[in-house]
Write a protein that holds these residues in place. Sequence first.
Motif, PDB file in Angstrom:
ATOM      1  N   UNK A 520       5.403 -25.417  -1.358  1.00 36.00           N
ATOM      2  CA  UNK A 520       5.222 -24.073  -0.826  1.00 36.00           C
ATOM      3  C   UNK A 520       6.204 -23.793   0.302  1.00 36.00           C
ATOM      4  N   UNK A 521       6.464 -24.798   1.121  1.00 37.46           N
ATOM      5  CA  UNK A 521       7.386 -24.608   2.239  1.00 37.46           C
ATOM      6  C   UNK A 521       8.799 -24.324   1.743  1.00 37.46           C
ATOM      7  N   UNK A 522       9.241 -25.066   0.719  1.00 36.42           N
ATOM      8  CA  UNK A 522      10.581 -24.826   0.170  1.00 36.42           C
ATOM      9  C   UNK A 522      10.684 -23.436  -0.448  1.00 36.42           C
ATOM     10  N   UNK A 523       9.709 -23.087  -1.284  1.00 31.21           N
ATOM     11  CA  UNK A 523       9.731 -21.774  -1.921  1.00 31.21           C
ATOM     12  C   UNK A 523       9.692 -20.659  -0.880  1.00 31.21           C
ATOM     13  N   UNK A 524       8.867 -20.848   0.157  1.00 28.25           N
ATOM     14  CA  UNK A 524       8.754 -19.832   1.203  1.00 28.25           C
ATOM     15  C   UNK A 524      10.063 -19.711   1.990  1.00 28.25           C
ATOM     16  N   UNK A 525      10.761 -20.835   2.208  1.00 26.83           N
ATOM     17  CA  UNK A 525      12.029 -20.801   2.952  1.00 26.83           C
ATOM     18  C   UNK A 525      13.056 -19.957   2.214  1.00 26.83           C
ATOM     19  N   UNK A 526      13.188 -20.184   0.911  1.00 24.50           N
ATOM     20  CA  UNK A 526      14.167 -19.426   0.128  1.00 24.50           C
ATOM     21  C   UNK A 526      13.818 -17.941   0.099  1.00 24.50           C
ATOM     22  N   UNK A 527      12.533 -17.650  -0.063  1.00 26.12           N
ATOM     23  CA  UNK A 527      12.103 -16.247  -0.089  1.00 26.12           C
ATOM     24  C   UNK A 527      12.289 -15.594   1.270  1.00 26.12           C
ATOM     25  N   UNK A 528      12.030 -16.358   2.328  1.00 29.10           N
ATOM     26  CA  UNK A 528      12.133 -15.820   3.683  1.00 29.10           C
ATOM     27  C   UNK A 528      13.570 -15.420   4.008  1.00 29.10           C
ATOM     28  N   UNK A 529      14.530 -16.280   3.676  1.00 30.84           N
ATOM     29  CA  UNK A 529      15.921 -15.982   3.967  1.00 30.84           C
ATOM     30  C   UNK A 529      16.374 -14.723   3.229  1.00 30.84           C
ATOM     31  N   UNK A 530      15.981 -14.613   1.965  1.00 23.54           N
ATOM     32  CA  UNK A 530      16.372 -13.436   1.185  1.00 23.54           C
ATOM     33  C   UNK A 530      15.783 -12.165   1.781  1.00 23.54           C
ATOM     34  N   UNK A 608      12.299 -25.438 -10.981  1.00 15.15           N
ATOM     35  CA  UNK A 608      12.408 -23.995 -10.886  1.00 15.15           C
ATOM     36  C   UNK A 608      12.979 -23.499  -9.580  1.00 15.15           C
ATOM     37  N   UNK A 609      13.191 -24.366  -8.597  1.00 15.39           N
ATOM     38  CA  UNK A 609      13.767 -23.963  -7.312  1.00 15.39           C
ATOM     39  C   UNK A 609      15.286 -24.119  -7.330  1.00 15.39           C
ATOM     40  N   UNK A 610      15.956 -23.247  -6.612  1.00 15.52           N
ATOM     41  CA  UNK A 610      17.414 -23.327  -6.516  1.00 15.52           C
ATOM     42  C   UNK A 610      17.796 -24.541  -5.677  1.00 15.52           C
ATOM     43  N   UNK A 611      18.608 -25.460  -6.207  1.00  8.47           N
ATOM     44  CA  UNK A 611      18.956 -26.662  -5.425  1.00  8.47           C
ATOM     45  C   UNK A 611      19.920 -26.315  -4.293  1.00  8.47           C
ATOM     46  N   UNK A 612      20.029 -27.202  -3.308  1.00  8.22           N
ATOM     47  CA  UNK A 612      20.973 -26.960  -2.212  1.00  8.22           C
ATOM     48  C   UNK A 612      22.415 -26.855  -2.739  1.00  8.22           C
ATOM     49  N   UNK A 613      23.192 -26.068  -2.040  1.00  4.30           N
ATOM     50  CA  UNK A 613      24.595 -25.949  -2.415  1.00  4.30           C
ATOM     51  C   UNK A 613      25.362 -27.228  -2.083  1.00  4.30           C
TER      52      UNK A 613
END
Length: 633
Positions: A520-530, A608-613
């Motif tokens: 949840x923390x990872x998914x929330x981080x990506x959504x938060x930045x966007x 399903x999560x975008x991996x780090x660049x």
Amino acid sequence: MTPATRQAAGLRTSRRTSRLSWPLTALLLLVAIVWSGWLARTQLRGEASVIDRLETATLDWRLQIAGPLAPPGTVAIVAIDDRTVTAEGGYPLARGRVAAIVAAIERSGAKGLAIDILFAGSGGSTSGETGGGETGGGEAAAGDVALAAALARIPSAIAAAATFDKAASSLVPMAEDVLSPAALFADAARVGLVNVSTDAGGTPRLMPMLVLTPKGPMPSILLAAAGLGTGGEAALSGDAVRLGAASRRLDLGWHLPLRFHGPAGTIATVSVEQLLTKGSDPKLAGKLVFLGVTATAIGDNFSTPFDPQMPGVEVLATGAANLIDGTALVRDAAVRRIDAGAAIALTLAAVGLIALVPLPIALAVAAATLLAWLGATTIGVASGVWLASVLPLAAMLPPAALAGSIRLYQDRRLARTLAAAEAALRRFQPRALALHLAGHPDFLMVPQERSVAILFVDLAGFTGMSERLGASRTRDVLKEFHTLVVEELVPRGGVVLNFMGDGAMVVFGLPEEGDGDATHALAASLAMIAAVRGWIARTGAETRLGGVRLGAHYGPVILSRLGHDEEQHITATGDSVNVASRLMEVAKSHGAGIAVSKALWDAADVAGLTPPESWEVVAIRGRAEAMTVGLWR
């Protein structure tokens, strides 16, 4: 304690008292015992009441659901019907003709005969249903002799009728007077009373096996006829009828509860006119035959669950079949004790549940229990056991309604208090913590160590923006940013422990630890930045913010209350918190928006999560060991 803690304690106290108090519960249970016990007592003693009227109505429904019984093979009817009256030129029939009918029944091979006709008087008297029809006294006397002789040649029982004082009440019926057959006929056959016990609607429900008369106890015609042709007699034994080796259980006062086979005509019926024409009928062979009147406007008729107009002779034949075949409904003292016990138990259970359990659950369980009992009574009737359906309902509803009204009043009052307290509590703590503290006011009084996901986020360029916009507008911009933080992170399981100007500290795994905290923390981080980048793009001309940075880590922390005993706040401390904070610096130094530790990535389900660049091994300020960090730009 802080206001938050005091509110939590208040909520906890309220919830402890949301049920009714023990003294009030005890009082309601006492009321329930008195009420249901009084109703149970009337049931055990067989006292008439309004409940009986409702009970018989529901009995009809249950009998209809169960369906009719198969026609009996032990009993048949010979009917003086409209065809017979027309053929004989009227009614009553001459006793000589009745003698011919009895003889034809004997020739048909009937094992016994029960006659639902009162042969009162002799020598042409018309004091009974049949008493004449002959043209002269000598012919009438000859008819009497012929009838008596015919009765003597076949095991038979003939009718007597009792009259009752309607104001008198007793378990065993007590007759004021008895209309008996003439001695000539009484000497040739057994004598039994044809009276039936009907409910308020006129439906025959019970057949008294014994009636107390001024001349002494007299049996029902069913009791007199049941053993005909078997070499024995039906006899009362305790609360049952002994019929050879079989025993038929009776209701209070030696009453047989009737169960009808179906509408009129279900029991095999032969017309007298047809029988006399043919001389005999094989359908009567080996059966107990009831002779009676079914002609229109002559014989008595009764309403039954399956037919609004059933001839009285078929009611008697039904009772005889019930007695011989064991198909009567069972409603004896044992069944009544079950009824009484169910009424008291269901009432106490309903009141206890309403008093002590949350009201919706209590009402649902009480209703389900009552429905289960009603279902059991329906199955019972289908199986031949007459369990009371209305008695438990009448016993339960008044005490349950009283308890429910009191509980509803108290719950509504407490709901208003709880709503106000929780609204105040949410101003001091995140909603998830507020709700948890409401139920657990001692939460984190003892520090706990657990692994959680920690996320720090702040805005780039905030200091310059504050200088340009001034304090008031800066506060408005912060409000918008904080709203974004809550809307993006809280629904995904995050708890905002602290807003620090343009930054926020968010924990995943508080108040309770969960398997998906890292995910949840990872998914929330990506959504938060966007979301924040979109917001900055919309307000960029005014705010000129440089972007957003986010650092996230997964590891052990100490969750505790910090501060004075009267001024506390809940927070997380430890190296993992410092690492998450330092990762924002890593993101800044690498020109990235997000920096997460390899520990967080490994703990999460990343499908399903975008991996780090990119993955970088970096030094963390203040720590000796380098870390592997994932970066998104």
